[in-house]
Design a protein around this motif. Structure first.
Motif, mmCIF file in Angstrom:
data_model
loop_
_atom_site.group_PDB
_atom_site.id
_atom_site.type_symbol
_atom_site.label_atom_id
_atom_site.label_comp_id
_atom_site.label_asym_id
_atom_site.label_seq_id
_atom_site.Cartn_x
_atom_site.Cartn_y
_atom_site.Cartn_z
ATOM 1 N N GLY A 89 1.161 -1.537 -0.201
ATOM 2 C CA GLY A 89 -0.002 0.279 -0.019
ATOM 3 C C GLY A 89 1.025 1.271 0.015
ATOM 4 N N THR A 90 2.133 1.255 0.217
ATOM 5 C CA THR A 90 3.119 2.432 -0.026
ATOM 6 C C THR A 90 3.188 2.968 -1.377
ATOM 7 O OG1 THR A 90 4.599 0.669 0.134
ATOM 8 C CG2 THR A 90 4.402 1.208 2.227
ATOM 9 N N THR A 91 3.221 4.170 -1.412
ATOM 10 C CA THR A 91 3.404 4.893 -2.455
ATOM 11 C C THR A 91 4.861 5.618 -2.481
ATOM 12 O OG1 THR A 91 2.284 6.485 -2.778
ATOM 13 C CG2 THR A 91 1.275 5.131 -2.896
ATOM 14 N N ALA A 92 5.533 5.649 -4.539
ATOM 15 C CA ALA A 92 6.357 5.938 -4.223
ATOM 16 C C ALA A 92 6.237 7.268 -5.451
ATOM 17 C CB ALA A 92 8.284 5.661 -4.074
ATOM 18 N N LEU A 93 6.758 8.489 -6.070
ATOM 19 C CA LEU A 93 6.512 9.395 -7.066
ATOM 20 C C LEU A 93 7.885 8.528 -7.841
ATOM 21 C CD1 LEU A 93 4.969 10.794 -9.525
ATOM 22 C CD2 LEU A 93 6.224 13.291 -8.103
ATOM 23 N N GLN A 94 8.173 8.344 -8.828
ATOM 24 C CA GLN A 94 9.897 8.477 -9.462
ATOM 25 C C GLN A 94 9.202 9.631 -11.228
ATOM 26 O OE1 GLN A 94 10.287 4.527 -11.602
ATOM 27 N NE2 GLN A 94 10.524 3.852 -8.803
ATOM 28 N N PRO A 95 9.658 10.573 -10.695
ATOM 29 C CA PRO A 95 9.702 12.321 -11.633
ATOM 30 C C PRO A 95 10.565 11.399 -13.002
ATOM 31 C CG PRO A 95 11.033 12.596 -9.650
ATOM 32 C CD PRO A 95 11.166 11.172 -9.613
ATOM 33 N N TYR A 96 9.335 11.940 -13.836
ATOM 34 C CA TYR A 96 9.825 11.587 -15.516
ATOM 35 C C TYR A 96 11.362 12.395 -16.204
ATOM 36 C CZ TYR A 96 5.969 9.234 -16.503
ATOM 37 O OH TYR A 96 4.555 8.998 -16.722
ATOM 38 N N GLY A 97 11.165 13.344 -14.919
ATOM 39 C CA GLY A 97 12.487 14.159 -16.109
ATOM 40 C C GLY A 97 12.681 15.150 -14.327
ATOM 41 N N GLN A 98 13.088 16.175 -14.566
ATOM 42 C CA GLN A 98 13.120 16.961 -13.533
ATOM 43 C C GLN A 98 13.485 18.748 -14.063
ATOM 44 O OE1 GLN A 98 17.814 15.944 -12.236
ATOM 45 N NE2 GLN A 98 18.495 15.957 -15.326
ATOM 46 N N VAL A 109 13.739 9.774 -25.002
ATOM 47 C CA VAL A 109 12.750 9.359 -26.226
ATOM 48 C C VAL A 109 11.700 10.486 -25.879
ATOM 49 C CG1 VAL A 109 10.617 7.636 -26.671
ATOM 50 C CG2 VAL A 109 13.712 6.911 -26.257
ATOM 51 N N MET A 110 10.683 10.716 -24.436
ATOM 52 C CA MET A 110 10.175 11.360 -24.012
ATOM 53 C C MET A 110 10.202 12.707 -24.497
ATOM 54 S SD MET A 110 8.438 8.866 -23.968
ATOM 55 C CE MET A 110 6.971 9.586 -23.003
ATOM 56 N N PHE A 111 10.877 13.533 -24.677
ATOM 57 C CA PHE A 111 11.311 14.596 -24.035
ATOM 58 C C PHE A 111 12.295 15.566 -25.770
ATOM 59 C CE2 PHE A 111 10.783 13.059 -19.986
ATOM 60 C CZ PHE A 111 9.252 14.008 -20.098
ATOM 61 N N HIS A 112 12.703 14.839 -26.256
ATOM 62 C CA HIS A 112 13.944 15.704 -27.513
ATOM 63 C C HIS A 112 13.281 15.163 -28.469
ATOM 64 C CE1 HIS A 112 16.898 17.412 -24.161
ATOM 65 N NE2 HIS A 112 15.809 16.730 -23.569
ATOM 66 N N PRO A 160 10.559 21.945 -16.054
ATOM 67 C CA PRO A 160 8.901 22.138 -15.296
ATOM 68 C C PRO A 160 8.448 21.456 -16.912
ATOM 69 C CG PRO A 160 10.196 23.850 -14.943
ATOM 70 C CD PRO A 160 11.723 22.418 -15.251
ATOM 71 N N ASN A 161 9.070 21.286 -17.971
ATOM 72 C CA ASN A 161 8.094 21.361 -19.291
ATOM 73 C C ASN A 161 8.570 18.738 -19.282
ATOM 74 O OD1 ASN A 161 11.636 20.986 -19.699
ATOM 75 N ND2 ASN A 161 10.710 21.423 -21.948
#
Length: 452
Positions: A89-98, A401-404, A100-101
């Motif tokens: 039940g614990t959660t953890a956020l893994q940011p996509y990048g660092q 892949v995602m941001f460039h 703002p965009n």
């Protein structure tokens, strides 16, 4: 140089075919779209078949090039990372990048298609014939057979050219393959999916974080959820088709109840209709399509999923298709014949679509299993730290892949392979980033990776 100005026929008025039609109209061409389904602008979304789409930099860039991004933007919901739900039940956020965009956007495929069609028809004058299904083609005569489902009559369309954007189950691809005009292969992943839902709260609010893609990774299977604008989430269960824990083993309601209790105990309250939706909704196909070449002479060409459908685990299927449209449009002015355009487009584009198909398949293992591995999490954090230190040389593969959009998929795969080896070496014996030798890391990056 200019191409012949005969009307271009596009089969498939989904997001790819419609965006391609807009690009062609911007180039001054006459375009006629044929679509087997009724007009989605007059329809409600079909339950159980509407996986939300992930829109990232490549797709956004194509929409901006076509002048339609501002029309789409209101329907986009930002997701800043993966929110991992552990079994306890614990959660953890893994940011996509660092930056703002560096976010990914969730968008309803149905809504996206509606907006693109409206722009194509009202702003650009594209002609669309709904309930017209491609049934075959006579390549000797250069004619395609399209059935008018409402009038029950068959039309013969000149292929000068016909662009097939009719998806992973492309009729045109299969007809070209049957006649040995191209080689084509459809590979089943041996896993399938069912779409489920997390309803909105009593006041129409999101009941879990709305700015994240939620993942419940469970090794050989997983549940994900993407936000909708009405406060609900579209949830998708990915599961083997056969085996001890599979769609085949979950036939009875009691078995499904037990599966949810054991695998996703924290979703029972969130998903009150899990069991009836599981029973009612069909199993969706997951697989990869490969074709070579993507065209026959100057008559017919495959674009988007009809040429290179991939599994959805990198969130790049639609983005790759939209990038196809933008690159195809950019090539229009360089050719005086459709045949040379098709051949050059194939040669330039296929290495990149092969690369993202491979990365998408690999990402399934990452999403369902590796995201919960502490060593993987350390390497992800290390990759972001190295990007801060060496931004001209080291960009995490996921970010490339995602941001460039300016970095081709093929280059992202090649550099990503080098970087994965480097991350593995630097993280040996490390428990936290404080244990990493960053001076060594910078030396190795300069030695192994040229500036981007």
């Amino acid at each position: 140089m200019s191409l012949p100005r005969d009307p271009v026929c596009i089969v498939g008025a989904g997001p790819t075919g419609t965006l391609l039609a807009i690009f062609l109209r911007l180039a001054g061409m006459q375009v006629v779209l044929y679509e087997s389904r009724p007009d989605p602008r007059a329809m409600q979304v079909e339950s159980g078949r509407s996986i939300n789409l992930a829109l990232a930099d490549r797709g956004i860039h194509a929409l901006k090039e076509a002048g339609v991004f501002d029309d789409i933007h209101p329907a986009m919901l930002p997701m800043r990372g993966r929110l991992i739900h552990a079994l306890d039940g614990t959660t953890a956020l893994q940011p996509y990048g660092q930056r703002p965009n560096e976010v990914i956007y969730a968008i309803s495929r149905h809504r996206l298609n509606q907006v693109l069609l409206d722009v194509a028809v009202r702003r650009h004058g594209v002609t669309v014939h709904f309930e017209h299904r491609l049934e075959g083609a006579d390549f000797a005569a250069g004619l395609a057979r399209v059935r008018d489902l409402r009038g029950d009559r068959v039309l013969s369309l000149p292929m000068h050219p016909l662009l097939a954007c009719d998806g992973a189950g492309s009729v045109m691809r299969r007809r070209m393959s049957e006649r040995k005009l191209i080689e084509a292969r459809e590979t089943d992943l041996e896993h399938g999916y069912k779409e489920l839902s997390i309803p909105a709260g009593p006041a129409g609010e999101h009941r879990i974080a709305a700015d994240a893609l939620h993942i419940w990774p469970r090794g050989n299977y997983m549940l994900i959820a993407l936000p909708n604008s009405d406060g609900s989430f579209t949830a998708t269960l990915f599961l083997p088709k056969q085996g001890a824990v599979s769609f085949a083993s979950l036939g009875a309601a009691a078995d499904i109840e037990r599966f949810v209790d054991e695998s996703f105990p924290d979703v029972r309250e969130l998903m009150p209709d899990f069991v009836p939706e599981f029973i009612a909704h069909p199993i969706g196909f997951l697989g990869t399509v490969r074709a070579n070449p993507w065209h026959y002479r100057g008559m017919a060409a495959l674009l988007g999923d009809s040429a290179h459908a991939m599994v959805p685990f990198h969130g790049q299927g639609m983005n790759c298709c939209f990038e196809d449209c933008a690159e195809f449009a950019a090539a229009l002015g360089r050719h005086s014949s459709w045949e040379t355009l098709f051949a050059d487009f194939d040669a330039a584009r296929k290495p990149n679509t092969d690369a993202i198909a491979a990365m998408a398949a690999e990402n399934y293992l990452e999403m369902r299993e590796r995201v919960a591995d502490p060593n993987f999490q350390l390497q992800q954090a290390l990759a972001l730290a190295l990007e801060k230190r060496c931004p001209q040389r080291f960009i995490p593969r996921y970010s490339m892949v995602m941001f460039h959009h300016e970095i081709p998929y093929r280059i992202a795969l090649e550099r990503g392979t080098i970087q994965a080896g480097l991350l593995a070496e630097l993280s040996v014996g490390a428990a936290t980033l404080a244990d990493v030798d960053f001076e060594r890391a910078e030396r190795e990056i300069k030695a192994r990776l040229a500036p981007l």
